[in-house]
Motif scaffolding. Structure first.
Motif, short mmCIF file in Angstrom:
data_model
loop_
_atom_site.label_atom_id
_atom_site.label_comp_id
_atom_site.label_asym_id
_atom_site.label_seq_id
_atom_site.Cartn_x
_atom_site.Cartn_y
_atom_site.Cartn_z
N ILE A 58 -5.79 -10.43 29.51
CA ILE A 58 -4.32 -10.46 29.39
C ILE A 58 -3.98 -11.28 28.16
CG2 ILE A 58 -2.16 -11.18 30.46
CD1 ILE A 58 -3.50 -10.86 33.18
N GLU A 59 -3.13 -10.73 27.32
CA GLU A 59 -2.81 -11.41 26.06
C GLU A 59 -1.29 -11.48 25.88
OE1 GLU A 59 -4.18 -11.14 21.35
OE2 GLU A 59 -4.73 -9.58 22.79
N ASP A 60 -0.81 -12.66 25.52
CA ASP A 60 0.60 -12.79 25.15
C ASP A 60 0.68 -13.27 23.71
OD1 ASP A 60 0.16 -15.51 25.17
OD2 ASP A 60 1.08 -15.84 27.13
N ILE B 8 -9.12 -14.47 29.69
CA ILE B 8 -10.31 -13.67 30.02
C ILE B 8 -10.59 -13.87 31.50
CG2 ILE B 8 -12.70 -13.18 29.40
CD1 ILE B 8 -10.78 -13.03 27.03
N ILE B 9 -10.41 -12.82 32.30
CA ILE B 9 -10.45 -12.96 33.76
C ILE B 9 -11.54 -12.08 34.37
CG2 ILE B 9 -9.07 -12.80 35.88
CD1 ILE B 9 -6.57 -12.82 34.02
N ASN C 68 -7.43 -20.91 21.89
CA ASN C 68 -6.28 -20.27 22.53
C ASN C 68 -6.70 -19.29 23.63
OD1 ASN C 68 -4.41 -21.59 20.85
ND2 ASN C 68 -4.76 -20.09 19.21
N MET C 69 -7.96 -19.34 24.01
CA MET C 69 -8.45 -18.48 25.09
C MET C 69 -8.66 -19.31 26.35
SD MET C 69 -11.26 -16.02 23.25
CE MET C 69 -10.84 -14.99 21.85
#
Length: 294
Positions: free
Chosen positions: A3-5, A11-12, A42-43
């Motif tokens: 999921i990226e904003d 990272i799931i 930023n991860m």
């Protein structure tokens, strides 16, 4: 799942049960991405799970991995995970070993036939065969057979060293190992004490090869171990060394009586001999050769 904003990437991994393996995958992924991604800071690495053991959660936190608890009713595809878990079952476990010994008596069989003859579920038989194939021990699909006996025996010696079950030893003032085993059998039978001779004793009697004349090897029911040992004289005596072992599974329900000596089953004797490593290798291989006729 990723999921990226606008400012962060998550990272799931989604799994029904948090495990060390799951944490390990995330740690490795973090390390790999750290060497290729400039914005690794930023991860955020996350594991979402329904079942979360507290000790493993602490390990995840120490690795800077965030844990999210999923609702118990969440539906998660576990097909691959279950397969991996079942694949690594020990060959020496009671049910898996029944699969192995069944292969010794019915070469070139299918998994379904194997499961029926070994009296285990199809899923267990499939998982065991898959594990054996992965280890290079078994070959075939509808004509499954053992391909590498030395590798099988080495695996058993590593998984289940027989001497780890050793409990204590005594000396019986007899001049003959056969007579000593017969004496112990009569004593145990008369007092309803579970016993079963194994190792070199059982292997030698089953194969008529490599019998030890100075020692006997016997399992005694756990609750009677100390009582059994107390029946021997503690004074220094000469005679036959009685090596007593504490069973890690049911070894008494399928014993056989040969020459008035109660022996564990051929399958159990083979497992124990294999667990002796190279010290019992010649007799183990001889028992493998004769197994189908026993």
């Amino acid at each position: 799942m990723v999921i990226e904003d606008s400012s962060k990437k998550y990272i799931i991994e989604i799994t029904p049960r948090l495990s060390i393996d799951t944490i390990g995958r995330q740690v490795i992924l973090k390390k790999l991405l750290g060497s290729t991604e400039p914005d690794i800071k930023n991860m955020e690495f996350i594991i979402a799970s329904k079942l979360i053991p507290s000790e493993i959660e602490k390990i995840a936190n120490s690795c800077d991995i965030r844990i999210i608890t999923l609702p118990y009713r969440s539906k998660i595809d576990t097909k691959n995970e279950k397969s991996d878990i079942r694949r690594i079952e020990k060959i020496s476990s009671a049910k898996s070993w029944r699969i192995v010994t069944t292969l010794l008596t019915c070469k070139g069989t299918s998994i379904r036939q194997l499961a029926m003859k070994a009296n285990v579920s199809y899923g267990w038989a499939h998982a065991t065969v898959k594990s054996l194939i992965a280890k290079g021990i078994v070959i075939g699909k509808n004509d499954i057979q053992i391909n590498d006996f030395p590798k099988l025996l080495n695996g058993i010696a590593w998984e289940r060293p027989f001497e780890k079950l050793f409990y204590d030893e005594r000396v019986l003032p007899e001049t003959d190992a056969t007579l000593a085993a017969q004496t112990i059998t009569r004593m145990c039978d008369s007092q309803n004490v579970g016993c079963g001779f194994t190792g070199f004793t059982a292997g030698g009697i089953y194969t008529h090869y490599g019998f030890r004349h100075d020692s006997v090897y016997v399992y005694i029911q756990k609750e009677h171990l100390d009582q059994f040992l107390d029946s021997f004289e503690t004074a220094n005596v000469q005679g036959i060394n009685v090596r007593v072992y504490k069973p890690d599974r049911d070894v008494f329900s399928d014993t056989r009586k040969i020459d008035d000596i109660r022996l564990v089953s051929p399958g159990q004797a083979l497992l124990d001999l294999a667990g002796m490593g190279y010290g019992g290798r010649d007799l183990t291989l001889r028992l493998v050769e004769d197994y189908a006729s026993l």
